[in-house]
Motif scaffolding. Structure first.
Motif: not given
Length: 135
Positions: A23-44
């Motif tokens: 998921h990407i919204a307002d400069g943030q990125i987060w998500g998951c798969d079968s093993l991990m969760t992930y989160h952070g920031s992104c710049k376009v």
């Protein structure tokens, strides 16, 4: 251009491959798969994007696609000229390992149109009849 929204993610390293949801919204990125969760920031910046993402294991089992630590910091660089983005990622915890990935924007389905007429009443006599079999 990488738009805010939900993406199907596919990624691989020389060791393994996987899929997830991002998921990407307002400069943030987060998500998951079968093993991990992930989160952070992104710049376009036009069609290019960068992100820094931290990972954390949520399920015991097989090794990660990096084959090392469960908690990594990924440095991501990518390109998104339309609805499909491609990217590469590296992690200091796995020197020399490169992850290649693809993000595909999930389209929202249009709502079903409202019915304007009434449904006719159900009449089982109007159903097709099966042929009779001789025994």
């Amino acid at each position: 251009m990488l738009k805010d929204g939900t993406y199907a993610a596919w990624y691989k390293t020389p060791l393994d491959q996987g899929t997830g949801i991002v998921h990407i919204a307002d400069g943030q990125i987060w998500g998951c798969d079968s093993l991990m969760t992930y989160h952070g920031s992104c710049k376009v910046d036009g069609d290019r994007f960068t992100a820094t993402v931290s990972t954390k294991r949520h399920t015991d089992g097989r090794a990660t696609v990096f084959g090392v630590d469960d908690e990594l910091t990924l440095n991501i660089e990518g390109n998104c000229p339309g609805k499909v983005a491609t990217y590469t990622a590296t992690a200091a915890q796995a020197p020399g390992m490169i992850l290649q990935g693809t993000l595909i924007l999930t389209e929202q389905q249009a709502p079903a149109p409202e019915r304007t007429g009434q449904m006719p009443p159900f009449n089982p006599d109007k159903l097709p009849k099966l042929p009779k079999r001789s025994r």
